[in-house]
Each structure stands twice: as structure tokens, then as C-alpha cells.
Design a protein around this motif. Structure first.
Motif, PDB file in Angstrom:
ATOM      1  N   PHE A  62     -16.937 -15.942  38.272  1.00  0.00           N
ATOM      2  CA  PHE A  62     -15.513 -16.300  38.423  1.00  0.00           C
ATOM      3  C   PHE A  62     -14.669 -15.039  38.574  1.00  0.00           C
ATOM      4  O   PHE A  62     -15.137 -13.925  38.313  1.00  0.00           O
ATOM      5  CB  PHE A  62     -15.029 -17.135  37.238  1.00  0.00           C
ATOM      6  N   THR A  63     -13.434 -15.215  39.008  1.00  0.00           N
ATOM      7  CA  THR A  63     -12.501 -14.078  39.049  1.00  0.00           C
ATOM      8  C   THR A  63     -11.439 -14.263  37.976  1.00  0.00           C
ATOM      9  O   THR A  63     -11.052 -15.390  37.647  1.00  0.00           O
ATOM     10  CB  THR A  63     -11.786 -13.946  40.408  1.00  0.00           C
ATOM     11  N   THR A  64     -11.012 -13.148  37.433  1.00  0.00           N
ATOM     12  CA  THR A  64      -9.869 -13.160  36.530  1.00  0.00           C
ATOM     13  C   THR A  64      -8.988 -11.992  36.932  1.00  0.00           C
ATOM     14  O   THR A  64      -9.336 -11.229  37.836  1.00  0.00           O
ATOM     15  CB  THR A  64     -10.309 -13.094  35.057  1.00  0.00           C
ATOM     16  N   ARG A  65      -7.841 -11.892  36.310  1.00  0.00           N
ATOM     17  CA  ARG A  65      -6.920 -10.822  36.691  1.00  0.00           C
ATOM     18  C   ARG A  65      -6.448 -10.073  35.457  1.00  0.00           C
ATOM     19  O   ARG A  65      -6.266 -10.673  34.401  1.00  0.00           O
ATOM     20  CB  ARG A  65      -5.698 -11.399  37.427  1.00  0.00           C
ATOM     21  N   VAL A  66      -6.236  -8.778  35.622  1.00  0.00           N
ATOM     22  CA  VAL A  66      -5.700  -7.956  34.531  1.00  0.00           C
ATOM     23  C   VAL A  66      -4.478  -7.208  35.052  1.00  0.00           C
ATOM     24  O   VAL A  66      -4.365  -6.954  36.261  1.00  0.00           O
ATOM     25  CB  VAL A  66      -6.757  -6.949  34.010  1.00  0.00           C
ATOM     26  N   PRO A  67      -3.560  -6.856  34.138  1.00  0.00           N
ATOM     27  CA  PRO A  67      -2.389  -6.087  34.586  1.00  0.00           C
ATOM     28  C   PRO A  67      -2.793  -4.694  35.042  1.00  0.00           C
ATOM     29  O   PRO A  67      -3.868  -4.204  34.695  1.00  0.00           O
ATOM     30  CB  PRO A  67      -1.506  -6.019  33.337  1.00  0.00           C
ATOM     31  N   LEU A  68      -1.890  -4.035  35.788  1.00  0.00           N
ATOM     32  CA  LEU A  68      -2.159  -2.661  36.244  1.00  0.00           C
ATOM     33  C   LEU A  68      -1.994  -1.670  35.106  1.00  0.00           C
ATOM     34  O   LEU A  68      -2.645  -0.643  35.062  1.00  0.00           O
ATOM     35  CB  LEU A  68      -1.206  -2.285  37.383  1.00  0.00           C
ATOM     36  N   GLY A  69      -1.061  -1.952  34.195  1.00  0.00           N
ATOM     37  CA  GLY A  69      -0.751  -1.028  33.092  1.00  0.00           C
ATOM     38  C   GLY A  69       0.744  -0.784  33.049  1.00  0.00           C
ATOM     39  O   GLY A  69       1.532  -1.712  32.859  1.00  0.00           O
ATOM     40  N   VAL A  70       1.148   0.459  33.293  1.00  0.00           N
ATOM     41  CA  VAL A  70       2.583   0.785  33.349  1.00  0.00           C
ATOM     42  C   VAL A  70       3.014   0.758  34.821  1.00  0.00           C
ATOM     43  O   VAL A  70       2.384   1.406  35.661  1.00  0.00           O
ATOM     44  CB  VAL A  70       2.870   2.179  32.750  1.00  0.00           C
ATOM     45  N   VAL A  71       4.072   0.010  35.084  1.00  0.00           N
ATOM     46  CA  VAL A  71       4.561  -0.116  36.452  1.00  0.00           C
ATOM     47  C   VAL A  71       5.903   0.608  36.577  1.00  0.00           C
ATOM     48  O   VAL A  71       6.791   0.442  35.732  1.00  0.00           O
ATOM     49  CB  VAL A  71       4.706  -1.611  36.823  1.00  0.00           C
ATOM     50  N   GLY A  72       6.051   1.420  37.622  1.00  0.00           N
ATOM     51  CA  GLY A  72       7.314   2.098  37.920  1.00  0.00           C
ATOM     52  C   GLY A  72       8.057   1.330  39.008  1.00  0.00           C
ATOM     53  O   GLY A  72       7.453   0.956  40.020  1.00  0.00           O
ATOM     54  N   ILE A  73       9.327   1.095  38.787  1.00  0.00           N
ATOM     55  CA  ILE A  73      10.122   0.295  39.728  1.00  0.00           C
ATOM     56  C   ILE A  73      11.334   1.118  40.181  1.00  0.00           C
ATOM     57  O   ILE A  73      12.090   1.633  39.354  1.00  0.00           O
ATOM     58  CB  ILE A  73      10.553  -1.024  39.053  1.00  0.00           C
ATOM     59  N   ILE A  74      11.463   1.255  41.492  1.00  0.00           N
ATOM     60  CA  ILE A  74      12.558   2.051  42.070  1.00  0.00           C
ATOM     61  C   ILE A  74      13.318   1.130  43.027  1.00  0.00           C
ATOM     62  O   ILE A  74      12.721   0.585  43.963  1.00  0.00           O
ATOM     63  CB  ILE A  74      12.012   3.283  42.827  1.00  0.00           C
ATOM     64  N   THR A  75      14.601   0.940  42.782  1.00  0.00           N
ATOM     65  CA  THR A  75      15.332  -0.103  43.519  1.00  0.00           C
ATOM     66  C   THR A  75      16.583   0.438  44.212  1.00  0.00           C
ATOM     67  O   THR A  75      17.150   1.445  43.784  1.00  0.00           O
ATOM     68  CB  THR A  75      15.728  -1.242  42.553  1.00  0.00           C
ATOM     69  N   PRO A  76      17.030  -0.246  45.282  1.00  0.00           N
ATOM     70  CA  PRO A  76      18.223   0.173  46.016  1.00  0.00           C
ATOM     71  C   PRO A  76      19.482  -0.487  45.422  1.00  0.00           C
ATOM     72  O   PRO A  76      19.389  -1.269  44.478  1.00  0.00           O
ATOM     73  CB  PRO A  76      17.961  -0.367  47.422  1.00  0.00           C
ATOM     74  N   TRP A  77      20.624  -0.176  46.012  1.00  0.00           N
ATOM     75  CA  TRP A  77      21.885  -0.678  45.464  1.00  0.00           C
ATOM     76  C   TRP A  77      22.336  -1.984  46.094  1.00  0.00           C
ATOM     77  O   TRP A  77      23.297  -2.596  45.654  1.00  0.00           O
ATOM     78  CB  TRP A  77      22.996   0.373  45.656  1.00  0.00           C
ATOM     79  N   ASN A  78      21.671  -2.448  47.150  1.00  0.00           N
ATOM     80  CA  ASN A  78      22.277  -3.565  47.891  1.00  0.00           C
ATOM     81  C   ASN A  78      22.069  -4.929  47.235  1.00  0.00           C
ATOM     82  O   ASN A  78      22.878  -5.827  47.432  1.00  0.00           O
ATOM     83  CB  ASN A  78      21.841  -3.553  49.363  1.00  0.00           C
ATOM     84  N   PHE A  79      20.982  -5.093  46.464  1.00  0.00           N
ATOM     85  CA  PHE A  79      20.815  -6.303  45.634  1.00  0.00           C
ATOM     86  C   PHE A  79      20.492  -5.831  44.224  1.00  0.00           C
ATOM     87  O   PHE A  79      19.338  -5.868  43.787  1.00  0.00           O
ATOM     88  CB  PHE A  79      19.709  -7.210  46.188  1.00  0.00           C
TER      89      PHE A  79
END
Ligand code: NAP
Ligand code: MG
Length: 488
Positions: free
Chosen positions: A141-158
Motif C-alpha cells: 500500500f501507499t501512505t504519505r508523510v509530511p515533508l517536515g518544515v515548509v517555507g512559504i514565500i508569498t506576494p502582495w496581491n492576494f
């Protein structure tokens, strides 16, 4: 939040605490409808601030990933309820920081609440498949695990929707987060983070560090403690982030620009097409990645379409987005305003014909803001800069074509491929368009700028890293698949 003159100062959020940057420096967030108004001050952070945030996220991740998905989902449901109570406050910050109208800001915040609830439910949905093994005594079977620490970089328009459509799936699948919002919208992001704080997320699960893109953004891209990077913004920056991530083996996802066409066929409902061109091209002052930018019109309806468009554009009221009767606010910043004006000058220099607009509006109330008139060019050819580059302002270019084949060929003749729309009543033309257009979002008899949170979102060609966000597509980025083989 601390008082600094009349405007509040917002702090970083690290390990569950609001913290000043080690630099001791702050940056003003300006109201683009009135360049003299400081909405607030945000921290101008340095790499030691980022290091602390990444360490906090790493420490928190061990326990966070062990919680049941439904428990992580409950935190998101709580954050949604808090954001719903604060909708007006968050939307006001958004309009004041980046200029979109209050109605649009409220709509975006409401969408953010729906995004939180959608991903809260993901905590209880299936994550894998059972696959028949060739060994009849084994379970595969397949299962899923998180990546760990995620970095998020976002723009100003939304400034609400984009952080939330990245943070919510990252969190529900068991990652912890370090977010760096665009400098123009640090106050709005701080108000969002406050909702997460009140929802009781464990310290370190969510961290926000504000600061310049070249220091904190780049620092996130290069940080060895960050396992996944999700970026939305310009192509120039996105490419450097992708290269930095690739060099150190981190997973990355880039959502970037567009140069989105609308095709108006000879059999189109012209009123509908004009409304969609105005709405898709000029709402949010043309500052959506999915905004309509190129208007490709069949020669048989070119003149009546143009006339209807000009009549309708003449009725648009520009001004401070907090005012009830205003339909279009300013550009988000002085820099954006100047960039758009430079593109308009370039269009004139390269021989396009200016049909309306083209400058800063005259009159009372406009002097202190970064306003630009709705602007339309015609006689535009595919080799002109205004037909090739993303302007990100209230500028439309009209292109006349002789056939649908020519229309699609022109539509595809750019390096972007985010969204594309066609107005026609001919089913053959619709099906041909779906097949032939280079776009991740294909819109028939609808404006280019519509996005639904439960459906995959992303572009082709240079518009994205060929990944998709939102809906169930988010699980592909924010988790890793494990294929498990069990034999007793
Ligand atoms: P941007 O200049 O690329 O900035 C985006 C983010 O990257 C900001 O947080 C920025 O920080 C940061 N940044 C800047 N330089 C950096 C660097 N060297 N390394 C790492 N991060 C860095 O884009 P923008 O002007 O804010 O936003 C407009 C663009 O976003 C447009 O091109 C638009 O098409 C695109 N967009 C795409 C989508 C989509 O989903 N496809 C959606 C919305 C917008 P600072 O603010 O501190 O500079
Ligand atoms: Mg601002």
C-alpha cells in the motif's frame, strides 16, 4: 503589537511568541491610496531571526506530525471561525495596505475562511492506495508523510488567500511552517497569524518572519532546515528560488506570472465578453496573476466590441478602495505604479495606439495615491513588449484576428501559460480551444480570473514549476509518498 507614533508596530511570530527582530529595525507599510499614510510598521528581520523560526518549526514538527489528521483539522476549523469573526478587520488591513477595494478584500477573506475549512476536512480523507502485490501473501500500500518544515514565500496581491492556500494544506498534512509575506502586506499577514495564535496552535507550528525578499526570502530558499518551499510571485525571483532549492535537494513549488488572453469569437455574446474583459482585466487594478491582459478579437466583431469596451471603461470609478462607490483602487505600491507607467510609455514608443487612459488620473483625491487610469491599446503586435511581458496593472491590449486558428496561435505566442478564456457559442471552437491552448486554467464564456479553491490551480510553460496547488492537488506537494510492502 506596539505603538510607534500613531501607527502600530507588528512583530515576528516565532515559537508562539511575538518577537522583535534582532536588527531592531522596522519597515513602514504604506497605504497606496494615500502614500502619506503609514498603515503599520513591520520587522525588518535578519538571518538570526529566520534561524530561530526554523529551529522552532523543527522542534514543533515531531509532535505535530504525530497528531491524528482530524485533530490538526480541528485547529484549522478554529482558525476559520476566528478569521470569520475578524473578517472586516482583516479586509480593512488588506485594502489599506495594498489598495484593492474593500468589497474585493472581504470576498478574498471569505475565500480564505473557506480554504481553511476545506483543508480542515482533509484531515479525515484517504491518503493512499492498496495495490495488489504479485506476492499473494503480502500487503502492499501507499501512505504519505509530511515533508517536515515548509517555507512559504508569498506576494502582495492576494495577501490572505495565497498564504492560506499554502499554509492550510501544509499544516493539515503534518508539516510546520515558516512564512515570509510580501513586504507590502506584512500587517495583513500578522493579523492572519493572530487568528492562528488564538486558535491555540502549539508553539512553533506556525512562524512568521517579515523582512526583505533578498534577505529573508533568499534565506528561506537556502536554509538547510527547510525541506519544502512554496513560492508565489514573479518569474525572476521564482527562478532563483527554484535553483537554490534544487542545489540543496529541497522540494519546491513555484507559481509565477501570466499574460492571459481572452479570445472573442465572431459568434460571441459581446456584452458578456466585454463584462468579463473588464472584470478579468481591471479588478484589483489588473494585479492578479490570472488577470486578462491580451484581448484577441475576431475582425467581424472588432469595432462593436471595442466601442462597447470603451463605453464601459468610461464608467469606472477610480479611488480609495475603502470608499463605497469606488470600483478600482490604486496600484499596490509606488514601484508598481511606476512600472506600469513605464510599460505604457514603452507601448507608445513601440507604435501601439493608445485608445484610452495612459496616465495618472487628474483631480482631487488622486495626487497622493498610486492611481492609474484604465488603459487600452490597439494595433498591438505579438512582438511588442506590452504583448509579451506581464504588466500587472490596469492595461489591456487589443489584437485583431482573421480566424480562430490565428487567435489561438497568437494566444499561445508568449512564454506564459497560466489562464486563458474564450467567448464563443460554437462547441467546435470550444473543444478546439480546450485542446490547443497552452494554459493551466481554461475558461469558456467566463473571465480569465476565476479560481475555485477545491480545484487544481497552476500554469503551463514559464507560469509555474509544473506543479499544482489547491484542491486535492495540494497533497502532492506537501507530502511524500511511501510505498509499503508487508509480509508476515
Ligand atoms: P515578487 O517580487 O517575486 O515577490 C514575491 C515574494 O518573494 C515576496 O515575498 C518577496 O519579498 C519575495 N522575494 C523577493 N526577492 C526575493 C529573493 N531574491 N529571494 C526570495 N524571495 C524573494 O512578486 P510580487 O511583486 O510580490 O508579486 C507579483 C508577482 O506575483 C506577479 O508576477 C504575479 O503574476 C505573481 N503572482 C502569481 C500567482 C500565481 O499563483 N501564479 C499569484 C499571485 C501573484 P519582498 O516583498 O520583501 O520583496
Ligand atoms: Mg502598501
Amino acid at each position: 503589537m506596539m505603538a510607534n507614533g500613531d501607527s502600530p508596530t507588528y512583530l515576528n511570530y516565532v515559537r508562539g511568541k511575538w518577537m522583535r527582530s534582532h536588527t531592531g529595525e522596522v519597515e513602514a507599510s504604506i497605504n497606496p491610496a494615500n502614500g502619506r499614510e503609514v498603515v503599520g510598521f513591520v520587522q525588518n528581520s535578519a538571518l538570526p531571526d529566520l534561524d530561530e523560526a526554523v529551529q522552532a518549526a523543527a522542534d514543533a514538527q515531531k509532535a505535530w506530525k504525530r497528531l491524528a489528521g482530524s485533530v490538526r483539522g480541528d485547529y484549522l476549523f478554529k482558525a476559520a471561525a476566528i478569521l470569520e469573526r475578524r473578517l472586516d478587520e482583516v479586509a480593512t488591513a488588506m485594502t489599506k495596505e495594498m489598495g484593492k477595494t474593500f468589497a474585493e478584500a472581504k470576498g478574498e477573506t471569505a475565500r480564505g475562511i473557506a480554504i481553511l475549512r476545506y483543508y480542515a476536512g482533509e484531515g479525515m480523507r484517504p491518503v493512499g492506495d492498496v495495490i495488489p502485490s504479485t506476492d499473494s501473501e503480502a500487503l502492499m500500500f501507499t501512505t504519505r508523510v509530511p515533508l517536515g518544515v515548509v517555507g512559504i514565500i508569498t506576494p502582495w496581491n492576494f495577501p490572505v488567500a495565497i498564504p492560506l492556500w499554502k499554509m492550510a494544506p501544509a499544516l493539515v498534512y503534518g508539516n510546520t511552517v515558516v512564512i515570509k509575506p510580501a513586504s507590502e502586506t506584512g500587517v495583513t499577514c500578522a493579523k492572519l497569524i493572530k487568528c492562528f495564535e488564538e486558535a491555540g496552535f502549539p508553539p512553533g507550528v506556525i512562524n512568521m518572519v517579515t523582512g526583505s525578499g533578498s534577505v529573508i526570502g533568499r534565506g528561506i530558499a537556502e536554509h538547510p532546515g527547510i525541506h519544502g518551499l512554496s513560492f508565489t510571485g514573479s518569474n525572476a525571483v521564482g527562478k532563483t528560488i527554484g535553483q537554490a532549492a534544487l542545489a540543496r535537494g529541497a522540494k519546491y513549488q513555484l507559481e509565477m506570472g501570466g499574460k492571459n488572453p481572452v479570445i472573442v469569437a465572431a459568434d460571441a455574446d459581446l456584452n458578456l465578453a466585454v463584462e468579463a474583459t473588464i472584470s478579468g482585466g481591471l479588478r484589483s487594478t489588473g494585479q492578479k496573476c490570472t488577470a486578462t491582459s491580451r484581448v484577441i478579437v475576431h475582425q467581424d466583431v472588432y469595432e462593436p466590441f471595442k466601442q462597447l469596451l470603451l463605453d464601459r471603461i468610461g464608467q469606472i470609478k477610480i479611488g480609495d478602495g475603502m470608499m463605497d462607490d469606488v470600483w478600482m483602487g490604486p496600484c499596490a505600491s509606488e514601484r508598481q505604479h511606476d512600472t506600469v507607467l513605464a510599460y505604457i510609455r514603452k507601448g507608445i514608443e513601440e507604435g501601439a495606439r493608445l485608445l484610452c487612459g495612459g496616465g495618472h488620473p487628474q483631480g482631487r483625491g488622486y495626487a497622493e495615491g498610486y492611481f492609474i487610469e484604465p488603459t487600452i491599446f490597439e494595433n498591438v503586435t505579438s512582438d511588442m513588449t506590452i504583448a509579451r511581458e506581464e504588466i500587472f496593472g490596469p492595461v489591456l491590449v487589443l489584437m485583431k484576428v482573421e480566424s480562430m486558428e490565428q487567435a489561438v496561435q497568437l494566444a499561445n505566442d508568449v512564454e506564459f501559460g497560466l489562464s486563458a478564456s474564450i467567448f464563443t457559442s460554437n462547441i467546435g471552437a470550444m473543444l478546439g480551444f480546450i485542446q490547443e491552448i497552452d494554459a493551466g486554467l481554461v475558461r469558456i464564456n467566463a473571465e480569465s480570473a476565476g479560481v475555485e479553491l477545491q480545484a487544481p490551480f497552476g500554469g503551463m510553460k514559464h507560469s509555474s514549476s509544473h506543479s499544482r496547488e489547491q484542491g486535492r492537488a495540494a497533497i502532492e506537494f506537501f507530502t511524500a509518498v511511501k510505498t509499503v510492502f508487508v509480509k508476515s
